[in-house]
Design an enzyme around this catalytic site. Sequence first.
Site, PDB file in Angstrom:
ATOM      1  N   SER A  77      -2.160  -2.051   1.744  1.00 14.14           N
ATOM      2  CA  SER A  77      -1.466  -2.062   0.642  1.00 14.14           C
ATOM      3  C   SER A  77      -0.402  -3.027   0.550  1.00 14.14           C
ATOM      4  O   SER A  77      -0.784  -4.214   1.094  1.00 14.14           O
ATOM      5  CB  SER A  77      -1.015  -0.671   0.331  1.00 14.14           C
ATOM      6  OG  SER A  77      -0.500  -0.706  -1.348  1.00 14.14           O
ATOM      7  N   TYR A  78       0.915  -2.672   0.309  1.00 19.51           N
ATOM      8  CA  TYR A  78       1.974  -3.612   0.781  1.00 19.51           C
ATOM      9  C   TYR A  78       1.911  -4.216   2.076  1.00 19.51           C
ATOM     10  O   TYR A  78       2.334  -5.170   2.349  1.00 19.51           O
ATOM     11  CB  TYR A  78       3.210  -3.189   0.413  1.00 19.51           C
ATOM     12  CG  TYR A  78       4.667  -3.493   0.844  1.00 19.51           C
ATOM     13  CD1 TYR A  78       4.978  -4.811   0.348  1.00 19.51           C
ATOM     14  CD2 TYR A  78       5.284  -3.188   2.032  1.00 19.51           C
ATOM     15  CE1 TYR A  78       6.161  -5.459   0.786  1.00 19.51           C
ATOM     16  CE2 TYR A  78       6.319  -3.700   2.706  1.00 19.51           C
ATOM     17  CZ  TYR A  78       6.843  -4.980   2.142  1.00 19.51           C
ATOM     18  OH  TYR A  78       8.068  -5.555   2.522  1.00 19.51           O
TER      19      TYR A  78
END
Length: 223
Positions: A77-78
């Site tokens: 994700s991030y």
Amino acid sequence: MTTFVLVPGGWRGGWYFSALADRLRTAGHRALTVTPTGVGDRAHLTSADVNLDTHIDDVLAVLAAEEVGDAVLVGHSYGGMVITGAADRAPSGVVRRLVYSDAYVPEDGQSCWDLTTDAYRDVFLAGAAAGGKALPPPPRRAPRVSPHPLASFLQRIRLDGTGLRAVRTRDYVYLSGWAGSPFTAVHDRLAKDPTWRVHTLDSGHDVWRDAPEEFLEILLLGE
């Protein structure tokens, strides 16, 4: 033996990948988990100054302190923002493979804010209004998640491409079982790029909960 460096997504510490690290070690590899500054057991270090550069430096510090070479960086994700910056800034030969798990794949000058959806921009804005320096986790997340430094989602990444050109293998793992995923467009773009190996798992965004064996198989591909 391969050294895997595991970088979690927003609101998560290194604990998110602890079980995966154990499985990789059982398979005969070295596995290091990274807790970005300001989350998890490092939540007490949160400040308005903690940004994307801070988190990239966290990974570079692990690579240096653990004398890592020829590494596989895994970002969820991030965490895709973080491993991209770390690979670009690491000394030559330190990073040979990048694995993005339902993650952002930025180009120079892009931020997580730029790349995400309007729904997540609303999450960022609501969290900023509530406290200013750290965003509370979105609803219905695991109990161990913690507020995430706001500036890390907003800062634009700086890439000169030097380190990234030395990366030999890039994998993208798309988790198709998540309604409203901000990563569908990333998957569609990279699936047309012959320099990427693109995989699709019928899994929600929490890959280590929903598809651990399949994800582990991808990580070990060719190792």
